[in-house]
Design a protein around this motif. Structure first.
Motif, PDB file in Angstrom:
ATOM      1  N   TYR A  42      46.548  36.151  25.068  1.00 28.56           N
ATOM      2  CA  TYR A  42      45.129  36.538  24.933  1.00 28.56           C
ATOM      3  C   TYR A  42      44.587  37.046  26.280  1.00 28.56           C
ATOM      4  CZ  TYR A  42      40.090  35.861  24.234  1.00 28.56           C
ATOM      5  OH  TYR A  42      38.729  36.038  24.182  1.00 28.56           O
ATOM      6  N   VAL A  43      44.888  36.306  27.337  1.00 31.11           N
ATOM      7  CA  VAL A  43      44.385  36.687  28.665  1.00 31.11           C
ATOM      8  C   VAL A  43      45.067  37.974  29.141  1.00 31.11           C
ATOM      9  CG1 VAL A  43      44.349  35.968  31.094  1.00 31.11           C
ATOM     10  CG2 VAL A  43      43.692  34.352  29.307  1.00 31.11           C
ATOM     11  N   GLN A  44      46.353  38.084  28.853  1.00 28.55           N
ATOM     12  CA  GLN A  44      47.096  39.297  29.238  1.00 28.55           C
ATOM     13  C   GLN A  44      46.466  40.536  28.581  1.00 28.55           C
ATOM     14  OE1 GLN A  44      50.838  39.539  27.296  1.00 28.55           O
ATOM     15  NE2 GLN A  44      51.728  40.950  28.786  1.00 28.55           N
ATOM     16  N   ALA A  45      45.958  40.368  27.367  1.00 30.75           N
ATOM     17  CA  ALA A  45      45.335  41.491  26.646  1.00 30.75           C
ATOM     18  C   ALA A  45      43.880  41.708  27.079  1.00 30.75           C
ATOM     19  CB  ALA A  45      45.401  41.243  25.141  1.00 30.75           C
ATOM     20  N   GLY A  46      43.415  40.949  28.060  1.00 36.00           N
ATOM     21  CA  GLY A  46      42.053  41.136  28.563  1.00 36.00           C
ATOM     22  C   GLY A  46      41.042  40.179  27.967  1.00 36.00           C
ATOM     23  N   GLY A  47      41.493  39.250  27.127  1.00 34.46           N
ATOM     24  CA  GLY A  47      40.570  38.284  26.524  1.00 34.46           C
ATOM     25  C   GLY A  47      39.998  37.331  27.569  1.00 34.46           C
ATOM     26  N   THR A  48      38.685  37.059  27.460  1.00 36.52           N
ATOM     27  CA  THR A  48      38.053  36.185  28.460  1.00 36.52           C
ATOM     28  C   THR A  48      37.122  35.148  27.842  1.00 36.52           C
ATOM     29  OG1 THR A  48      36.179  37.699  28.744  1.00 36.52           O
ATOM     30  CG2 THR A  48      38.061  38.014  30.234  1.00 36.52           C
ATOM     31  N   PHE A  49      37.179  34.957  26.515  1.00 39.52           N
ATOM     32  CA  PHE A  49      36.179  34.097  25.869  1.00 39.52           C
ATOM     33  C   PHE A  49      36.915  33.122  24.945  1.00 39.52           C
ATOM     34  CE2 PHE A  49      31.935  34.380  23.255  1.00 39.52           C
ATOM     35  CZ  PHE A  49      31.501  33.189  23.831  1.00 39.52           C
TER      36      PHE A  49
END
Ligand SMILES: NC(=O)c1ccc[n+]([C@@H]2O[C@H](COP(=O)([O-])OP(=O)(O)OC[C@H]3O[C@@H](n4cnc5c(N)ncnc54)[C@H](OP(=O)(O)O)[C@@H]3O)[C@@H](O)[C@H]2O)c1
Length: 331
Positions: A42-49
């Motif tokens: 998720y974080v690798q794909a830019g997710g931040t929430f």
């Protein structure tokens, strides 16, 4: 990934990804390795929430919950995660004893609970300040003024950034926000409700109210959000736990509100548009929510990286005006 701002005050507002990751089963049903792989992806794909709660997932092993926050704490430490990841948690629906539930024995929203549960969440997550703290369910036994003041005190103390509310009737949200505004205090700015493309019946009694299910976004809540566009709508169970692609899930008793003739019509429209857009049905649902007139941040669950990847790709799916009109017209 795409981003948007949550919160109205420039001093406390945050930038978050338009797709949030739900972690309610992380640390119980979903084991550590899979949970970490999902969070990393998720974080690798830019997710931040990232979304959790102090009571997740008490129902799995008959505990009071806390396993999801604890896992997130371990993940944050091992990855050195900091300010760039916004973690939302919730209090008020933690059972007061193992083996009980929020339906019969919720901790509620007294000043003491807000103080103590907020501290426990910070300890489990390993954070000095919770980025976003929701009132998970309402507490009719505590005067609303006490709850409003106690949440505001957390913001004043710097232990909470933004305030949110979940599973309350729209009138309760408005009343709490009015009380806060009149007292010059910060109020709820993020609203988290069950919301998807399928329309729910709103006449069925819920487990906590004979008048319905307050957590289900209905006309009262949507019209409130339309009138107050500075508020943020976060939607849970948008994928109906896989129900769009698994009829057994949609037919489950917990989703009885979707058992009506309109569901068939809407499912047919969804399949047509998915074919037209060369996307999956789940992706069309998420794109429909993210790009809606009242824009929604879906908080999706996943138990495999493949499921998460399918949801992440929905961020880049732009429905045409004609596709959206076809979806909206189905009823
Ligand atoms: N505020 C509240 O009261 C409240 C209530 C509920 C949830 N939430 C939050 O919202 C988050 C998400 O809730 P949810 O799990 O109910 O929502 P959901 O996103 O509708 O359901 C997630 C589940 O759907 C299935 N799924 C996901 N992608 C799929 C795909 N591509 N194909 C087939 N099945 C797929 C998976 O089930 P399997 O794992 O069984 O395959 C997955 O665990 C929670 O983690 C929590 O943070 C909040």
């Amino acid at each position: 990934m795409k981003y948007r701002t949550i919160g109205m005050n420039p001093k406390t507002s945050r930038e978050v990804s338009v797709l949030a990751l739900g972690t309610h089963l992380f640390g119980t049903v979903t084991g550590e390795a899979t949970s970490f792989a999902l969070l990393d992806r998720y974080v690798q794909a830019g997710g931040t929430f990232i979304d959790t709660a102090g009571n997740y997932a008490f129902w799995v092993n008959g505990t009071q919950g806390g396993e999801s926050e604890e896992l997130l704490g371990r993940w944050r430490r091992s990855r050195g995660a900091g300010e760039e990841i916004v973690i939302a948690t919730k209090l008020g629906a933690r059972p007061q004893a193992p083996g009980t539930s929020f339906t019969d024995n919720a901790e509620g929203l007294s000043a003491r609970v807000i103080r103590e549960s907020s501290q426990r969440s910070r300890d489990r997550l390993g954070m000095d300040r919770l980025d976003l703290l929701y009132a998970h369910i309402d507490d009719p036994k505590v005067p609303l003024g006490e709850t409003v003041e106690a949440f505001a005190a957390q913001v004043a103390a710097g232990t909470v950034g933004l305030l949110g509310v979940s599973n309350h009737w729209a009138w309760q949200v408005e009343r709490a926000r009015s009380l806060a505004a009149a007292a010059g205090l910060p109020g709820y700015e993020v609203l988290q409700y069950q919301h998807s493309y399928l329309r729910p019946r709103t006449d069925l009694p819920g487990s906590r109210s004979p008048d319905g299910i307050p957590g289900m976004a209905g006309g009262d809540l949507l019209s409130y959000l339309r009138a107050e566009p500075q508020l943020t709508m976060v939607a849970y169970s948008s994928l109906i736990r896989g129900g769009y692609v698994r009829p057994d899930r949609l037919a489950a008793a917990e989703f009885a509100e979707y058992d009506h003739p309109g569901t068939r019509v809407r499912l047919a429209a969804l399949r047509e548009v998915a074919k037209d857009a060369d996307a999956t049905v789940n992706q069309v649902v998420l794109a429909w929510l993210i790009g809606a007139q009242i824009p929604v941040i879906p908080v999706v669950g996943a138990s495999s990286v493949a499921q998460l990847d399918e949801s992440l790709a929905a961020v880049n799916l732009e429905l045409t005006t004609e596709q959206r009109a076809r979806l909206d017209a189905a009823r």
